[in-house]
Design an enzyme around this catalytic site. Structure first.
Site, short mmCIF file in Angstrom:
data_model
loop_
_atom_site.label_atom_id
_atom_site.label_comp_id
_atom_site.label_asym_id
_atom_site.label_seq_id
_atom_site.Cartn_x
_atom_site.Cartn_y
_atom_site.Cartn_z
N MET A 145 0.84 -1.21 0.00
CA MET A 145 0.00 0.00 0.00
C MET A 145 0.87 1.25 0.00
O MET A 145 0.74 2.13 0.85
CB MET A 145 -0.93 -0.05 1.21
CG MET A 145 -2.13 0.85 1.12
SD MET A 145 -3.17 0.52 -0.30
CE MET A 145 -4.80 0.77 0.40
N GLY A 146 1.77 1.33 -0.98
CA GLY A 146 2.55 2.56 -1.18
C GLY A 146 1.73 3.51 -2.04
O GLY A 146 0.49 3.43 -2.08
N ILE B 68 1.25 3.75 -5.30
CA ILE B 68 0.42 3.19 -6.37
C ILE B 68 -0.74 2.37 -5.79
O ILE B 68 -1.88 2.50 -6.24
CB ILE B 68 1.28 2.34 -7.35
CG1 ILE B 68 2.36 3.23 -7.99
CG2 ILE B 68 0.40 1.72 -8.43
CD1 ILE B 68 3.39 2.49 -8.85
N ARG C 289 6.07 -6.18 -10.58
CA ARG C 289 7.20 -6.86 -11.21
C ARG C 289 6.85 -8.33 -11.38
O ARG C 289 6.29 -8.96 -10.46
CB ARG C 289 8.47 -6.74 -10.36
CG ARG C 289 9.16 -5.38 -10.40
CD ARG C 289 9.76 -5.09 -11.79
NE ARG C 289 10.48 -3.83 -11.83
CZ ARG C 289 9.95 -2.66 -12.21
NH1 ARG C 289 8.69 -2.60 -12.56
NH2 ARG C 289 10.69 -1.57 -12.24
N GLU D 294 11.26 -10.48 -18.88
CA GLU D 294 10.79 -9.68 -20.03
C GLU D 294 11.89 -9.53 -21.07
O GLU D 294 13.05 -9.38 -20.69
CB GLU D 294 10.32 -8.31 -19.53
CG GLU D 294 9.13 -8.43 -18.61
CD GLU D 294 8.75 -7.10 -17.95
OE1 GLU D 294 9.33 -6.06 -18.31
OE2 GLU D 294 7.89 -7.12 -17.07
N HIS E 185 4.33 -4.53 -20.27
CA HIS E 185 4.90 -3.60 -19.28
C HIS E 185 4.66 -2.14 -19.68
O HIS E 185 5.61 -1.39 -19.92
CB HIS E 185 6.41 -3.88 -19.10
CG HIS E 185 6.93 -3.37 -17.78
ND1 HIS E 185 7.99 -3.94 -17.12
CD2 HIS E 185 6.55 -2.31 -17.00
CE1 HIS E 185 8.24 -3.28 -16.00
NE2 HIS E 185 7.38 -2.28 -15.91
C1 DGY Z 1 8.71 1.45 -12.98
O1 DGY Z 1 8.84 2.68 -13.01
O2 DGY Z 1 9.29 0.76 -12.17
C2 DGY Z 1 7.78 0.84 -13.98
O3 DGY Z 1 7.82 -0.53 -13.96
C3 DGY Z 1 8.02 1.38 -15.36
O4 DGY Z 1 7.34 2.56 -15.37
#
Ligand code: DGY
Length: 323
Positions: free
Chosen positions: A155-156, A158, A239, A268, A286
């Site tokens: 819960m940062g 994003i 990730r 990836e 991604h």
């Molecule tokens: C990040 O910034 O770590 C994303 O995966 C790419 O925007």
């Protein structure tokens, strides 16, 4: 006085390059492919700073061959491509680009959640294949997103931005994080702190927002997936390495998990071919932060870190440093 030499390993948006050029001598590798290992080693030998991307692996061996290097500015919020411990031990500062990609990434997490829940990719493929004959009462019925329970792991910034979006869909939001948020933030987000086990057991959608490090790598494996409802979906915009692909594929194939929306993969650009055969996954390359405005801001932020360092100011956005 000679200007500080900065390597820019790949294409970046022009605004960042202009800023760097005003303050430094830039060795710009204007390509999307980046530098092969040997070429990167060679290019770093004479540079004091590098602006790199998550596709550049910067490890201890590379740092040993870069005696002048003092700053690594990663154009990403994640920095698992860099051996931060090795950099710090050599007195090299590492910076990232937090904040500016929060909303774009949360948008994409929600796009995946909706797409998986409502079978958007599958339905579009089906229509394009010329299958549509008539409206049918049970045609391509998916899962309801509004009113469903969303579990946010990590819960940062994003994770919180995803929680804000979930409120608009009247979702119940549960979260688990290293630290519990202050009560006022929980109230504002309408989010409830639960254990990991409770989150997996209760959520209809689980969205991952953890950094990838030694403690989180592979942390979503068979055991965690087994705890989830068979009607639930997993969303990963963080990730790929967080998830055990083999376990996820098995759960999706066996129907012990209903679906997955994946923007990231462990190696990836390789995508396990098993995913391509499944209708209940939505796969993206991604693109979580991929809007021109956001990517421009990310490039600029990395350039600004370099400029601050060149000017002898406190370098903002350092990673591996508390505070
Ligand atoms: C990040 O910034 O770590 C994303 O995966 C790419 O925007």
């Amino acid at each position: 006085m000679s200007r500080c030499r900065v390597l820019v390993t790949r294409y970046v948006y022009p605004a960042a390059l202009e800023l760097l050029r005003r303050h430094t001598e830039v060795d710009y590798r204007d390509s999307r492919d980046g530098l092969a290992r040997d070429a990167l080693t060679e290019a770093l030998r004479s540079c004091a700073a590098v602006v790199c991307q998550l596709t550049d692996r910067i490890d201890a061996d590379l740092l040993d061959a870069a005696p002048e290097l003092r700053l690594i500015a990663n154009v990403a919020v994640g920095y698992d491509n860099i051996d931060v411990g090795a950099a710090t031990a050599r007195g090299i500062v590492v910076t990232n680009t937090p904040g500016v990609l929060t909303e774009s990434t949360a948008d994409l997490a929600f796009a995946l959640l909706l797409a998986v829940g409502r079978r958007v990719g599958e339905a579009e493929r089906w229509l394009r294949a010329g299958n549509w004959r008539q409206w049918e009462i049970d045609l391509l019925c998916g899962r309801e997103v509004h009113g469903a329970t969303l579990g946010i792991l990590g819960m940062g910034r994003i994770g919180q931005a995803v929680a804000r979006r979930a409120r608009g869909f009247a979702m119940e939001v549960l979260y688990h994080s290293r630290r519990q948020l202050p009560e006022s933030t929980e109230r504002e987000l309408g989010a409830r702190f639960v254990t990991r086990a409770e989150l997996f057991a209760a959520a209809d959608f689980v969205s991952l927002h953890l950094p990838l490090d030694a403690t989180t790598r592979g942390s979503i494996g068979a055991a965690e997936l087994r705890q989830m409802k068979s009607t639930a979906c997993l969303i990963n915009t963080a990730r790929g390495g967080l998830v055990d692909d083999g376990a996820l594929l098995a759960a999706l194939r066996e129907g012990t998990l209903a679906g997955a929306g994946l923007d990231v993969f462990p190696a990836e650009p390789e995508v396990d071919p098993g995913y391509l055969e499944l209708e209940n996954v939505v796969l993206l390359p991604h693109i979580g932060s991929a809007s021109v405005a956001t990517r421009t801001r990310m490039c600029l932020l990395a350039a600004e870190s370099v400029v601050a360092w060149v000017r002898g100011e406190v370098v903002p956005r350092q990673v591996g440093v508390e505070g």
